[in-house]
Write a protein that holds these residues in place. Sequence first.
Motif, short mmCIF file in Angstrom:
data_model
loop_
_atom_site.label_atom_id
_atom_site.label_comp_id
_atom_site.label_asym_id
_atom_site.label_seq_id
_atom_site.Cartn_x
_atom_site.Cartn_y
_atom_site.Cartn_z
N GLY A 2 5.38 -21.14 17.84
CA GLY A 2 5.26 -19.73 18.22
C GLY A 2 4.84 -18.82 17.07
N ARG A 3 4.92 -19.32 15.85
CA ARG A 3 4.53 -18.51 14.68
C ARG A 3 3.29 -19.06 13.99
N PHE A 4 3.16 -20.38 13.94
CA PHE A 4 2.03 -21.02 13.27
C PHE A 4 1.06 -21.57 14.31
N THR A 5 -0.22 -21.59 13.94
CA THR A 5 -1.24 -22.15 14.82
C THR A 5 -2.18 -23.03 14.01
N ILE A 6 -2.37 -24.25 14.48
CA ILE A 6 -3.32 -25.15 13.85
C ILE A 6 -4.62 -25.11 14.66
N SER A 7 -5.74 -25.11 13.96
CA SER A 7 -7.04 -25.10 14.64
C SER A 7 -8.05 -25.78 13.72
N ARG A 8 -9.22 -26.05 14.26
CA ARG A 8 -10.25 -26.68 13.45
C ARG A 8 -11.61 -26.18 13.86
N ASP A 9 -12.52 -26.23 12.88
CA ASP A 9 -13.90 -25.82 13.08
C ASP A 9 -14.77 -27.00 12.71
N ALA A 10 -15.36 -27.64 13.70
CA ALA A 10 -16.16 -28.84 13.45
C ALA A 10 -17.40 -28.51 12.62
N ALA A 11 -17.96 -27.34 12.83
CA ALA A 11 -19.18 -26.98 12.11
C ALA A 11 -18.93 -26.85 10.60
N ASP A 12 -17.72 -26.40 10.25
CA ASP A 12 -17.37 -26.21 8.85
C ASP A 12 -16.56 -27.36 8.28
N ASN A 13 -16.27 -28.37 9.11
CA ASN A 13 -15.45 -29.49 8.64
C ASN A 13 -14.14 -28.98 8.02
N THR A 14 -13.51 -28.07 8.72
CA THR A 14 -12.31 -27.43 8.18
C THR A 14 -11.21 -27.36 9.24
N VAL A 15 -9.99 -27.57 8.80
CA VAL A 15 -8.82 -27.38 9.64
C VAL A 15 -8.01 -26.22 9.06
N TYR A 16 -7.47 -25.39 9.94
CA TYR A 16 -6.74 -24.21 9.50
C TYR A 16 -5.28 -24.25 9.94
N ALA A 50 -7.77 -37.05 13.62
CA ALA A 50 -6.67 -36.14 13.88
C ALA A 50 -6.19 -35.60 12.54
N MET A 51 -5.65 -34.38 12.56
CA MET A 51 -5.25 -33.74 11.32
C MET A 51 -3.84 -33.19 11.42
N GLY A 52 -3.18 -33.15 10.28
CA GLY A 52 -1.83 -32.62 10.26
C GLY A 52 -1.57 -31.78 9.03
N TRP A 53 -0.57 -30.92 9.16
CA TRP A 53 -0.07 -30.14 8.03
C TRP A 53 1.40 -30.52 7.82
N PHE A 54 1.77 -30.73 6.59
CA PHE A 54 3.14 -31.01 6.19
C PHE A 54 3.51 -30.05 5.07
N ARG A 55 4.80 -29.96 4.79
CA ARG A 55 5.22 -29.11 3.68
C ARG A 55 6.43 -29.70 2.98
N ALA A 79 2.59 -29.20 11.64
CA ALA A 79 1.73 -29.10 12.81
C ALA A 79 0.67 -30.19 12.76
N ALA A 80 0.10 -30.52 13.93
CA ALA A 80 -0.96 -31.51 14.00
C ALA A 80 -1.88 -31.19 15.17
N CYS A 81 -3.12 -31.67 15.07
CA CYS A 81 -4.03 -31.55 16.20
C CYS A 81 -4.88 -32.81 16.27
N ASN A 82 -5.40 -33.09 17.46
CA ASN A 82 -6.24 -34.26 17.62
C ASN A 82 -7.65 -33.95 17.12
N TRP A 83 -8.57 -34.86 17.32
CA TRP A 83 -9.90 -34.71 16.75
C TRP A 83 -10.62 -33.47 17.27
N SER A 84 -10.36 -33.08 18.51
CA SER A 84 -11.07 -31.93 19.08
C SER A 84 -10.34 -30.61 18.83
N GLY A 85 -9.07 -30.69 18.47
CA GLY A 85 -8.27 -29.49 18.31
C GLY A 85 -7.64 -29.02 19.60
N LYS A 86 -7.91 -29.71 20.70
CA LYS A 86 -7.39 -29.26 22.00
C LYS A 86 -5.96 -29.72 22.25
#
Length: 124
Positions: free
Chosen positions: A65-79, A32-37, A48-55
Amino acid sequence: VQLQASGGGLAQAGDSLRLSCASSARTFSAYAMGWFRQAPGKEREFVAACNWSGKMTSYADSVKGRFTISRDAADNTVYLRMNSPKPEDTAVYYCAANTAPYGTSSLEERYDYWGQGTQVTVSS
């Protein structure tokens, strides 16, 4: 596990920014991944945070409503897509990995690995 955050910079209110958090760890897609500031003079806070699948995702009320967390498993990257940023979004943004894959925790202590941070400055 090393996390590399990037994409920060100077933006004007209403612009769009996308932060990235990349890792070469083979187990990255299981975390699971998270963003902090952390803004100057303030404590670090959850964004924001998302689980391993991003779902499954969760957001702080201030960015919902303004920020969106997502991830790309192929690139090993979270956005973190930041739409309509405001001056109060100015902070150093950190990505973090939680080795428990299913959660979307807002608690810092649940995260095991941290990136180095990327500065976001939003002008009015």
